[in-house]
Design an enzyme around this catalytic site. Structure first.
Site, mmCIF file in Angstrom:
data_model
loop_
_atom_site.group_PDB
_atom_site.id
_atom_site.type_symbol
_atom_site.label_atom_id
_atom_site.label_comp_id
_atom_site.label_asym_id
_atom_site.label_seq_id
_atom_site.Cartn_x
_atom_site.Cartn_y
_atom_site.Cartn_z
ATOM 1 N N ARG A 157 -57.055 3.981 14.830
ATOM 2 C CA ARG A 157 -56.501 5.162 15.119
ATOM 3 C C ARG A 157 -55.422 5.774 13.949
ATOM 4 O O ARG A 157 -55.473 6.632 13.220
ATOM 5 C CB ARG A 157 -55.435 5.232 16.199
ATOM 6 C CG ARG A 157 -55.463 6.383 16.912
ATOM 7 C CD ARG A 157 -54.039 6.334 17.946
ATOM 8 N NE ARG A 157 -54.469 5.365 19.055
ATOM 9 C CZ ARG A 157 -54.599 5.662 20.261
ATOM 10 N NH1 ARG A 157 -55.030 6.883 20.553
ATOM 11 N NH2 ARG A 157 -54.524 4.412 21.181
ATOM 12 N N THR B 16 -47.123 -1.040 24.426
ATOM 13 C CA THR B 16 -46.870 -2.026 25.314
ATOM 14 C C THR B 16 -45.711 -3.005 24.917
ATOM 15 O O THR B 16 -44.794 -3.114 25.886
ATOM 16 C CB THR B 16 -47.874 -3.001 25.587
ATOM 17 O OG1 THR B 16 -49.364 -2.331 25.882
ATOM 18 C CG2 THR B 16 -47.847 -3.906 26.837
ATOM 19 N N ARG C 25 -65.002 -3.559 21.061
ATOM 20 C CA ARG C 25 -63.686 -4.157 21.523
ATOM 21 C C ARG C 25 -64.052 -4.501 23.105
ATOM 22 O O ARG C 25 -63.289 -5.225 23.814
ATOM 23 C CB ARG C 25 -62.576 -2.910 21.658
ATOM 24 C CG ARG C 25 -62.736 -1.809 22.953
ATOM 25 C CD ARG C 25 -61.579 -1.050 22.679
ATOM 26 N NE ARG C 25 -61.457 -0.283 23.708
ATOM 27 C CZ ARG C 25 -60.582 0.922 23.920
ATOM 28 N NH1 ARG C 25 -59.624 1.107 23.100
ATOM 29 N NH2 ARG C 25 -60.699 1.578 25.052
ATOM 30 N N THR D 91 -54.061 -5.854 20.237
ATOM 31 C CA THR D 91 -54.471 -4.721 19.275
ATOM 32 C C THR D 91 -55.738 -4.742 18.580
ATOM 33 O O THR D 91 -55.640 -5.686 17.622
ATOM 34 C CB THR D 91 -53.490 -3.668 18.483
ATOM 35 O OG1 THR D 91 -54.033 -3.084 17.887
ATOM 36 C CG2 THR D 91 -52.924 -4.820 17.738
ATOM 37 N N ILE D 92 -56.789 -4.155 18.970
ATOM 38 C CA ILE D 92 -58.007 -4.135 18.014
ATOM 39 C C ILE D 92 -57.661 -3.571 16.593
ATOM 40 O O ILE D 92 -58.294 -3.918 15.786
ATOM 41 C CB ILE D 92 -58.988 -3.435 18.953
ATOM 42 C CG1 ILE D 92 -60.456 -3.764 18.512
ATOM 43 C CG2 ILE D 92 -58.941 -1.798 18.735
ATOM 44 C CD1 ILE D 92 -60.858 -4.978 18.796
ATOM 45 N N ASP D 93 -56.709 -2.914 16.618
ATOM 46 C CA ASP D 93 -56.640 -2.126 15.376
ATOM 47 C C ASP D 93 -55.589 -2.777 14.394
ATOM 48 O O ASP D 93 -55.602 -2.695 13.111
ATOM 49 C CB ASP D 93 -55.518 -0.698 15.478
ATOM 50 C CG ASP D 93 -56.569 0.429 16.318
ATOM 51 O OD1 ASP D 93 -57.587 0.105 16.661
ATOM 52 O OD2 ASP D 93 -55.935 1.314 16.675
ATOM 53 N N GLY E 149 -55.484 -0.015 25.289
ATOM 54 C CA GLY E 149 -56.869 -0.209 25.333
ATOM 55 C C GLY E 149 -57.432 -1.779 25.279
ATOM 56 O O GLY E 149 -56.577 -2.824 25.254
ATOM 57 N N TYR F 236 -66.665 1.857 21.354
ATOM 58 C CA TYR F 236 -66.092 0.929 22.264
ATOM 59 C C TYR F 236 -66.965 -0.555 22.376
ATOM 60 O O TYR F 236 -66.422 -1.404 23.101
ATOM 61 C CB TYR F 236 -66.342 1.530 23.708
ATOM 62 C CG TYR F 236 -65.268 2.816 23.667
ATOM 63 C CD1 TYR F 236 -64.083 2.569 24.065
ATOM 64 C CD2 TYR F 236 -65.905 4.054 23.480
ATOM 65 C CE1 TYR F 236 -63.154 3.634 24.011
ATOM 66 C CE2 TYR F 236 -64.692 5.042 23.775
ATOM 67 C CZ TYR F 236 -63.366 4.948 24.048
ATOM 68 O OH TYR F 236 -62.666 5.955 23.775
ATOM 69 N N MET F 237 -68.115 -0.519 21.830
ATOM 70 C CA MET F 237 -68.816 -1.689 21.731
ATOM 71 C C MET F 237 -68.069 -2.806 21.218
ATOM 72 O O MET F 237 -68.466 -4.081 21.395
ATOM 73 C CB MET F 237 -70.243 -1.453 21.336
ATOM 74 C CG MET F 237 -71.058 -0.406 21.938
ATOM 75 S SD MET F 237 -72.788 -0.250 21.315
ATOM 76 C CE MET F 237 -73.483 -1.923 21.436
HETATM 77 N N1 ATP Z 1 -41.938 4.047 23.777
HETATM 78 C C1 ATP Z 1 -42.208 3.317 24.992
HETATM 79 N N2 ATP Z 1 -41.501 3.035 25.600
HETATM 80 C C2 ATP Z 1 -42.029 2.318 26.901
HETATM 81 N N3 ATP Z 1 -43.143 2.406 27.280
HETATM 82 C C3 ATP Z 1 -44.081 2.423 26.615
HETATM 83 C C4 ATP Z 1 -43.744 3.258 25.079
HETATM 84 N N4 ATP Z 1 -44.906 3.328 24.525
HETATM 85 C C5 ATP Z 1 -46.107 3.027 25.049
HETATM 86 N N5 ATP Z 1 -45.448 2.602 26.362
HETATM 87 C C6 ATP Z 1 -46.480 2.072 27.529
HETATM 88 O O1 ATP Z 1 -46.769 1.048 27.159
HETATM 89 C C7 ATP Z 1 -48.286 1.064 27.708
HETATM 90 C C8 ATP Z 1 -49.435 1.028 26.705
HETATM 91 O O2 ATP Z 1 -49.293 1.735 25.419
HETATM 92 P P1 ATP Z 1 -50.560 2.498 24.502
HETATM 93 O O3 ATP Z 1 -51.399 3.182 25.610
HETATM 94 O O4 ATP Z 1 -49.927 3.289 23.548
HETATM 95 O O5 ATP Z 1 -51.141 1.092 24.179
HETATM 96 P P2 ATP Z 1 -50.858 -0.197 23.253
HETATM 97 O O6 ATP Z 1 -50.076 -1.010 23.822
HETATM 98 O O7 ATP Z 1 -50.205 0.505 21.978
HETATM 99 O O8 ATP Z 1 -52.062 -0.702 23.087
HETATM 100 P P3 ATP Z 1 -53.438 0.104 21.726
HETATM 101 O O9 ATP Z 1 -52.722 1.102 21.070
HETATM 102 O O10 ATP Z 1 -53.811 -1.279 21.175
HETATM 103 O O11 ATP Z 1 -54.443 0.277 22.956
HETATM 104 C C9 ATP Z 1 -48.411 2.397 28.631
HETATM 105 O O12 ATP Z 1 -48.283 1.992 29.844
HETATM 106 C C10 ATP Z 1 -47.462 3.204 27.909
HETATM 107 O O13 ATP Z 1 -46.887 3.984 28.874
HETATM 108 O O1 F6P Z 2 -60.120 5.755 24.446
HETATM 109 P P1 F6P Z 2 -59.105 4.914 24.716
HETATM 110 O O2 F6P Z 2 -59.379 3.932 25.721
HETATM 111 O O3 F6P Z 2 -57.856 5.636 24.939
HETATM 112 O O4 F6P Z 2 -58.770 3.889 23.417
HETATM 113 C C1 F6P Z 2 -59.042 4.480 22.096
HETATM 114 C C2 F6P Z 2 -57.847 3.903 21.095
HETATM 115 O O5 F6P Z 2 -57.743 2.420 21.485
HETATM 116 C C3 F6P Z 2 -57.838 1.728 20.153
HETATM 117 O O6 F6P Z 2 -58.934 1.097 20.245
HETATM 118 C C4 F6P Z 2 -56.636 1.158 20.138
HETATM 119 O O7 F6P Z 2 -55.164 1.590 20.172
HETATM 120 C C5 F6P Z 2 -57.916 2.923 19.012
HETATM 121 O O8 F6P Z 2 -58.506 2.091 17.943
HETATM 122 C C6 F6P Z 2 -58.556 3.847 19.712
HETATM 123 O O9 F6P Z 2 -58.135 5.290 19.129
#
Ligand code: ATP
Ligand code: F6P
Ligand code: MG
Length: 528
Positions: A298, A225, A412, A251-253, A134, A409-410
């Site tokens: 989340r 990620t 982030r 991470t915004i969270d 996100g 969304y505003m």
């Molecule tokens: N366990 C994992 N192993 C490999 N890749 C992963 C795994 N979990 C997530 N990814 C990959 O990492 C990328 C981002 O993951 P995700 O959408 O969960 O966001 P995030 O990095 O946790 O950020 P946020 O939760 O803050 O939005 C995606 O492309 C996803 O496929």
């Molecule tokens: O709607 P999207 O872009 O999947 O993102 C929503 C999620 O992303 C976050 O901003 C970061 O994980 C959460 O707080 C929220 O649930």
């Protein structure tokens, strides 16, 4: 050398599943490395219970790599810095509140920063940057500062942006980056590279890195990620490749473990104040007014927690870590009545992940949907809570004016504030210095205010949540005087029993009616 790490000279041992080897660290320091698997943790034991949880280094699998002097030695901007280079044995303590009887005991991470020896000929560096997950305020600042540090501090000229997150490695062309292109991107929200969820295919990504001759990979993203970054690092290492993988936690969270705080979090909390102020203004201008604000979070309620503490206008903060209930003693309805009687208005802040079970149970919803990355998709707690409160007051024929504000969304999608911009700069520079110094499979971040290199798996093994038994949450409770919902389990159990007995009564009644029908109530047969 700090006295918490053993003096140089002696050797230690690596204990893997089936690997045992002696070692002496680069700097000549000693201890024992205990590896969980062949590529696993590098743990060095120092004196008095001090443990260095080290990050991997390219020389772990390419022991004869050439070194080069750091060009920063001749950079006029840094010439006045007295101790510019970080020593190899400088470490950052994970816990800084210690017992005077044994102040050294505990975990340490390698301090981040430029080293006097680097492991890349800077003319040969081909670096790439990717943003995943996100949005978060500050993404563009981190991109900008990685590009500028590579270009200005190390003279790197081949820098590529991977477009659209992990899948961009194998599904899109790259885009060239230089200081001119990124010059004012920090003033914009979002990420100039685009982002995505899902699409992490380790072998395709590694092939793309290999095909493009990339040797430094900068990966900006949240817990998912970083897990993906760890897989990439492991695979590159298995292939014996000279590629440094650096993770920059986003991470915004604020749910990434070990580091003090993630970038963009402060900006988001600040932006959330605008929504809370609006909610407060609306609520206090009308009879029995409630301003309800839903904020992101989340699994971790940090944004709601800190936005509440900062505001002082919030009467109740609901987060995923504290399950709440509506009816009965100590429930939300009671508290709302009490606050409205007392003040005539109130403000509720709810994190999006709060009350999911309660809502699912009440609406008979399934909790199974996930997004492309495997994250649970949430039901809208704000809308649900609004409706429940409206129904409750309508049943009692009492006035309620509820205003629901959802700035999700505003908070982030905005550029980072000044403090976050500075923070993003330090993160980006740390990542570049770490990669140049030959480290890989590491995440950068401040630990107790000092920037460190942390093994990626260390920050992904668990998600950080609000600790409701520490003083920070207590501060919130004492500022809002909201209920602690401590009776949650008891209340829910009683509710379930009540529902079950209601259900039993209904099915008893149905059975009775069916048997009456089958025998025929007027003595006639139930079969028509
Ligand atoms: N366990 C994992 N192993 C490999 N890749 C992963 C795994 N979990 C997530 N990814 C990959 O990492 C990328 C981002 O993951 P995700 O959408 O969960 O966001 P995030 O990095 O946790 O950020 P946020 O939760 O803050 O939005 C995606 O492309 C996803 O496929
Ligand atoms: O709607 P999207 O872009 O999947 O993102 C929503 C999620 O992303 C976050 O901003 C970061 O994980 C959460 O707080 C929220 O649930
Ligand atoms: Mg995540």
């Amino acid at each position: 050398m700090p006295s918490n790490i053993e003096e140089a000279g002696a050797s230690g041992s690596i204990i893997g599943n089936d690997v045992t080897a002696s070692y002496t660290t680069e700097a000549g320091t000693s201890g024992s490395i205990i590896a969980g698997d062949i590529t696993g943790s590098k743990v060095e034991r120092g004196v008095a219970g001090a443990i260095l949880e080290d990050v991997p280094h390219l020389t772990d699998w390419l022991p004869t790599l050439q070194t080069y002097p750091n060009p920063l030695k001749h950079n006029p901007a840094y010439s006045a810095v007295k101790q510019y280079f970080v020593e190899d044995d400088d470490v950052v303590a994970k816990n800084i509140v210690v017992k005077i009887s044994n102040p050294w005991e505990g975990l340490y991470f390698r301090r981040s920063g430029p080293r006097d020896k680097i492991y890349f000929d800077t003319k040969e560096v081909r670096a790439c940057i990717v943003t995943c997950g996100g949005l978060c305020p500050g993404l563009n600042t981190v991109i900008r500062e990685i590009v500028c540090a590579l270009w200005n501090q190390y003279g790197v000229r081949d820098i590529f942006g991977i477009i659209g997150g992990y899948k961009g490695f194998y599904a899109r062309n790259t885009s060239r980056l230089d200081p001119k292109i990124v010059n004012d991107i920090h003033k914009r929200g979002g990420t100039i590279l685009g982002t995505s969820r899902g699409g992490h295919d380790t072998s395709k990504i590694v092939s793309s890195i290999e095909d493009r001759s990339i040797n430094q990979v900068y990966i900006i993203g949240g817990d998912g990620t970083q897990k993906g970054a760890d897989c990439i690092y492991e695979e590159l290492r298995r292939h014996g490749m000279k590629v440094a993988v650096a993770g920059i936690p986003k991470t915004i969270d604020n749910d990434i473990d070990v580091i003090d705080k993630s970038f963009g979090f402060d900006t988001a909390v600040e932006e959330a104040q605008r929504a809370i102020n609006a909610a407060h203004t609306e609520a206090e201008s009308i009879e029995n007014g409630i301003g309800l604000v839903k904020l992101m979070g989340r699994y971790s309620g940090y944004i709601a927690h800190y936005a509440t503490l900062a505001s002082r206008d919030v009467d109740c903060c609901l987060i995923p870590e504290v399950p709440f209930y509506l009816e009965g003693e100590g429930g939300l309805y009671d508290f709302v009545h009490h606050r409205l009687r007392e003040n005539g208005h109130m403000v509720i802040v709810v994190a999006e992940g709060a009350g999911q079970e309660l809502m699912a149970e009440s609406l008979d919803l399934l909790n199974g949907s996930i997004d492309a990355s495997g994250n649970r998709l949430l039901h809208d707690i704000g809308l649900w809570l609004c409706q429940k409160l409206k129904d409750h007051f309508a049943d009692r024929k009492e006035i309620l004016n509820i205003k629901y504000i959802d700035p999700t969304y505003m908070i982030r999608a905005i550029p980072s504030n000044a403090a976050d911009n500075v923070y993003c700069t330090l993160l980006a520079h740390s990542a570049v210095h770490g990669a140049m110094a030959g480290y890989s499979g590491f995440t950068v971040g401040p630990v107790n205010g000092r920037h460190a290199y942390i093994p990626i798996h260390r920050v992904t093994e668990k998600q950080r949540c609000v600790n409701t038994s520490d003083r920070m949450w207590a501060r919130l409770l004492s500022s809002t005087n909201q209920p602690g919902f401590l009776q949650y389990e008891k209340v829910m159990e009683a509710k379930r029993k009540k529902e079950a007995s209601k259900f039993l009564k209904i099915s008893d009644a149905n059975d009775k009616r069916d048997s009456n029908n089958s025998t025929g109530q007027n003595g006639t047969s139930g079969v028509h």
